[in-house]
Design a protein around this motif. Structure first.
Motif, PDB file in Angstrom:
ATOM      1  N   LEU A   1       0.764  -1.040  -0.076  1.00 41.91           N
ATOM      2  CA  LEU A   1      -0.343   0.023   0.365  1.00 41.91           C
ATOM      3  C   LEU A   1       0.900   1.084   0.373  1.00 41.91           C
ATOM      4  O   LEU A   1       0.618   1.717  -0.652  1.00 41.91           O
ATOM      5  N   TYR A   2       1.747   1.228   0.672  1.00 43.57           N
ATOM      6  CA  TYR A   2       3.126   2.154   1.260  1.00 43.57           C
ATOM      7  C   TYR A   2       3.095   2.888  -0.543  1.00 43.57           C
ATOM      8  O   TYR A   2       3.388   4.004  -0.935  1.00 43.57           O
ATOM      9  N   PHE A   3       4.154   1.709  -1.116  1.00 39.94           N
ATOM     10  CA  PHE A   3       5.636   1.598  -1.617  1.00 39.94           C
ATOM     11  C   PHE A   3       4.209   2.012  -3.024  1.00 39.94           C
ATOM     12  O   PHE A   3       4.610   2.664  -4.320  1.00 39.94           O
ATOM     13  N   ALA A   4       3.153   0.903  -3.404  1.00 40.67           N
ATOM     14  CA  ALA A   4       2.573   1.508  -4.365  1.00 40.67           C
ATOM     15  C   ALA A   4       1.791   2.697  -4.856  1.00 40.67           C
ATOM     16  O   ALA A   4       1.681   3.003  -6.204  1.00 40.67           O
ATOM     17  N   THR A   5       1.431   2.916  -3.790  1.00 44.78           N
ATOM     18  CA  THR A   5       0.656   4.608  -3.311  1.00 44.78           C
ATOM     19  C   THR A   5       1.857   5.285  -4.133  1.00 44.78           C
ATOM     20  O   THR A   5       1.074   5.961  -5.080  1.00 44.78           O
ATOM     21  N   TYR A   6       3.187   5.454  -3.547  1.00 45.29           N
ATOM     22  CA  TYR A   6       3.601   5.768  -3.678  1.00 45.29           C
ATOM     23  C   TYR A   6       4.345   6.691  -5.096  1.00 45.29           C
ATOM     24  O   TYR A   6       4.825   7.057  -5.791  1.00 45.29           O
TER      25      TYR A   6
ATOM     26  N   GLU B   1      10.999   8.381   3.992  1.00 45.36           N
ATOM     27  CA  GLU B   1      12.553   8.404   2.803  1.00 45.36           C
ATOM     28  C   GLU B   1      11.674   8.268   1.268  1.00 45.36           C
ATOM     29  O   GLU B   1      12.632   9.117   0.593  1.00 45.36           O
ATOM     30  N   MET B   2      10.487   7.755   0.978  1.00 46.11           N
ATOM     31  CA  MET B   2      10.200   7.880  -0.387  1.00 46.11           C
ATOM     32  C   MET B   2      10.087   9.625  -0.762  1.00 46.11           C
ATOM     33  O   MET B   2      10.315   9.877  -2.010  1.00 46.11           O
ATOM     34  N   PHE B   3      10.082   9.940   0.382  1.00 45.02           N
ATOM     35  CA  PHE B   3       9.525  12.049  -0.620  1.00 45.02           C
ATOM     36  C   PHE B   3      10.794  12.833   0.128  1.00 45.02           C
ATOM     37  O   PHE B   3      10.709  13.903   0.189  1.00 45.02           O
TER      38      PHE B   3
ATOM     39  N   GLU C   1       1.679  15.313   0.219  1.00 43.15           N
ATOM     40  CA  GLU C   1       0.886  15.557   0.346  1.00 43.15           C
ATOM     41  C   GLU C   1      -0.403  14.384  -0.016  1.00 43.15           C
ATOM     42  O   GLU C   1      -1.435  13.796   0.679  1.00 43.15           O
ATOM     43  N   GLU C   2      -0.451  14.162  -1.146  1.00 39.90           N
ATOM     44  CA  GLU C   2      -2.476  13.346  -2.180  1.00 39.90           C
ATOM     45  C   GLU C   2      -1.003  11.453  -0.997  1.00 39.90           C
ATOM     46  O   GLU C   2      -2.544  11.144  -1.282  1.00 39.90           O
ATOM     47  N   TRP C   3      -0.568  11.824  -1.353  1.00 45.65           N
ATOM     48  CA  TRP C   3      -0.056  10.493  -0.484  1.00 45.65           C
ATOM     49  C   TRP C   3      -0.854   9.771   0.783  1.00 45.65           C
ATOM     50  O   TRP C   3      -1.567   9.414   0.762  1.00 45.65           O
ATOM     51  N   THR C   4      -0.305  10.533   1.318  1.00 42.07           N
ATOM     52  CA  THR C   4      -0.196  10.673   2.703  1.00 42.07           C
ATOM     53  C   THR C   4      -2.396  10.738   2.559  1.00 42.07           C
ATOM     54  O   THR C   4      -2.931   9.957   3.353  1.00 42.07           O
TER      55      THR C   4
END
Lengths: 244, 305, 92
Positions: free
Chosen positions: A97-102, A167-169, A189-192
């Motif tokens: 979820l975290y990675f693919a959304t990013y 770290e992604m951002f 922001e959009e990821w969050t």
């Protein structure tokens, strides 16, 4: 190292190391249908990795395999999130979820990059990762709002991986200098918003821990990375120069 | 048309048709064993996904092992049309009450083994499976058509691995020969015991479940494979191999080894089964969660309506 | 706990009907559709998928097949080959 090479390696290494971990689920998933589903995810990630590493290699005269198999740990540029051990199925779905959304937000932007190769890779990958987001979302909802045990595990996984998301951002000179890159800080922001919506619907709580790990982009990895690379690279390194 | 008339006319039996109890039981046993073999068979190759020596090979291997999960799935579904439940069949596998192909109880020790499995084990499987596409039970035959279509790349990729190794360094060539030495005899045993000692064969032939005898298929496999070994420049580890009257005569495999492995004494029986059981048990809470969620959603829909 | 069985129908390309391709297990319709995509369209076999809970299908019984299907057997006039067309007549 030039900026474009550095940037391409970041994206390629993320996908490669993610594929290596996702692949661990094949023959170990909770049900047969999920073995197949995660096989598709891993194949998509590996496909992205290959396109990106081929491009990176073309910039400095190396092949995808030289980059994947003959670099040492400190030369890998992936996020620590991608290399963490597999954990239980809730961890796998939290990470996806975290990675693919990013990745989805990133590739969506990168489609309009002036670098045609990056734009082309992104154009294909964006559809793949959209499906990964959907897959992760479906499972986070089911685990979060399933049984007491699954809720507890889902919450624990979301918490455990949260400190690896900032770290992604992280923005730095490379992405600021490189006009064809996407500055990942613009995606946060959009990821969050998106991740929070899924977590809320799953009846879990969005983690609030403010401590965040970093280092992957400059080649400082977790202890797990060495083992991962040992496994990934050992056959190729035992036969330098061989063709497979 | 009744059961025997349909069989005699080379017709297909479909799930809700009347059929003898023995036919149903034989099919359930055979299809389940076939399905179990697909999913246990994921392990010996699956454990090389993380170590595949090039990214291209890694992608191919992932796709192949994933296909095997799919094939297991198609086959369990075919068995379910006979009135059993997949969950129960998995329990029978996990408790050791149903078997899977013994070939998967051998270890994959080097990368060349991945080539040997594709070339020999999938090659043997194809020889076994192609006639099953004409099996008298419709759902099994249809599942096999799909499996065979998808498996056509499996054997080729194995051959390609060995071909590349055999053209490679001395160490790679030795690796390829070693793999052939270890996998040759177990592959021949995949066709089952010699016809004279085969317990189920005759009835299965009469029912149109089986179309050729074990020895017939074994011979077909040897005839097909030996010339391919020549192309690879590898030596089939059988001193008795001679070509006469259009066929390769070969030494009979030591079937006591087969019976031993079937009984549970192969190098990896314990390991394969316990890995499978662990994956199943580790996934129990996930399956329970999904069911609980589905129930909650259904209840919500109900109360909203 | 037994997950329901779903029957999967795939439209292989636009212009063709959905055809039964097999079945799978899934806890609910949403997952069934996704699993069907992963299991049955890995090689671009489809452009559209239906999933139907197997228990929701009403099927004719093999016991009834004589009265269901045999009466259609003697209605040969429903088939174009029943009719004689004089030589030289086209587009008929």
């Amino acid at each position: 190292m030039n900026d474009l090479l550095e940037y391409t390696l970041r994206l390629g290494d993320d996908a490669l190391i993610a594929a290596q971990r996702t692949g661990e689920w094949i023959a170990a998933a909770p049900q047969l249908e999920e073995d197949v589903a995660l096989g598709n995810v891993a194949l998509d990630q590996l496909g992205q990795a290959r396109s990106l590493l081929q491009y990176a290699g073309s910039l400095d005269g190396r092949t995808e395999d030289e980059l994947a198999y003959f670099r040492d740990e400190r030369e890998f540029r992936n996020l620590q999130l991608c290399e963490l051990p597999t954990g239980d199925f809730a961890h796998a779905m939290a990470r996806l979820l975290y990675f693919a959304t990013y990745q989805h937000l990133l590739y969506d932007e990168l489609r309009s990059s002036a670098d045609e190769t990056l734009a082309g890779v992104a154009g294909k990958a964006v559809k793949e990762v959209a499906y990964h987001v959907d897959h992760a979302t479906q499972w986070v909802l089911r685990l979060g709002d399933g049984t007491d045990e699954s809720h507890r595990r889902m919450q624990a996984a979301l918490e455990a991986l949260w400190p690896y998301t900032a770290e992604m951002f992280a923005s730095d000179d490379v992405v600021r200098r490189l006009s064809v890159a996407v500055d990942p800080s613009t995606l946060e922001e959009e990821w969050t918003r998106r991740v929070t919506a899924v977590i809320d619907e799953s009846t879990c709580e969005r983690p609030t821990s403010s401590y965040q790990h970093s280092g992957g982009r400059s080649g400082r990895h977790t202890e797990h990375m060495g083992f991962l690379l040992a496994e990934l690279q050992h056959v190729a390194r035992s036969h330098p120069g061989a063709t497979w | 048309m009744d059961f025997q008339a349909t069989i005699d006319a080379d017709g297909r039996i479909e799930p809700r048709d009347a059929m003898p109890d023995g036919y149903r039981k034989t099919l359930i046993r055979q299809i389940a064993q076939h399905a179990h073999s697909e999913i246990i068979g994921m392990q010996p190759e699956g454990n090389w996904i993380s170590r595949a020596p090039s990214l291209r090979r890694k992608a191919i291997l992932m796709a192949k092992v994933q296909d095997e999960a799919g094939h297991g799935l198609y086959l369990y579904a075919a068995a379910e049309t006979l009135g059993v439940d997949r969950a129960d069949l998995l329990d029978l596998l996990h408790s050791g009450k149903q078997k899977y192909s013994s070939i998967f109880n051998y270890p994959t020790l080097t990368w060349a083994d991945i080539g040997a499995i594709g070339w020999l084990v999938d090659g043997a499987a194809i020889v076994n499976q192609v006639p099953l596409c004409r099996c008298s039970y419709g759902p099994y035959a249809r599942a096999m058509v799909r499996v065979c279509k998808e498996e056509s790349f499996h054997q080729r990729q194995g051959f390609e691995i060995l071909y590349t190794l055999s053209k490679g360094t001395e160490a790679q060539k030795a690796m390829a020969q070693d793999a052939l030495n270890r996998w040759w005899w177990p592959s021949l045993m995949m066709f089952g015991p010699p016809d004279a000692a085969s317990t189920h064969s005759e009835q299965s032939m009469a029912w149109g479940i089986k179309r050729h005898s074990n020895d017939e298929l074994r011979q077909r496999f040897v005839d097909m494979t030996v010339p391919q070994a020549d192309v690879l420049g590898l030596r089939v580890p059988d001193d008795g191999l001679v070509y006469e009257d259009g066929h390769y005569r070969f030494t009979e495999p030591d079937f006591t080894e087969l019976y031993d492995v079937v009984k549970g004494n192969g190098p990896c029986n314990q390991q394969r089964l316990s890995h499978r059981v662990k994956a199943h048990q580790d996934g129990a809470w996930v399956r329970e969660a999904a069911a609980a969620y589905a129930e909650k959603q259904a209840a919500r829909k109900e109360s909203a309506a | 706990m037994i997950e329901p069985l779903w029957e999967v129908f795939v439209r292989s390309r636009r212009g063709l009907s959905h055809t039964h391709v097999g079945s799978l297990h899934a806890p609910d319709a949403t997952m069934a559709l996704r699993n069907a995509r992963d299991v049955y369209t890995r090689r671009q076999e489809g452009v559209s998928i239906w999933v139907v809970r197997a228990s929701d299908i009403t099927a004719s019984s093999p016991d009834e097949k004589d009265e269901f299907f045999d009466p259609a057997g003697d209605k040969v006039y429903r088939h174009p080959t029943f009719y004689e067309v004089p030589e030289g007549v086209e587009h008929l």
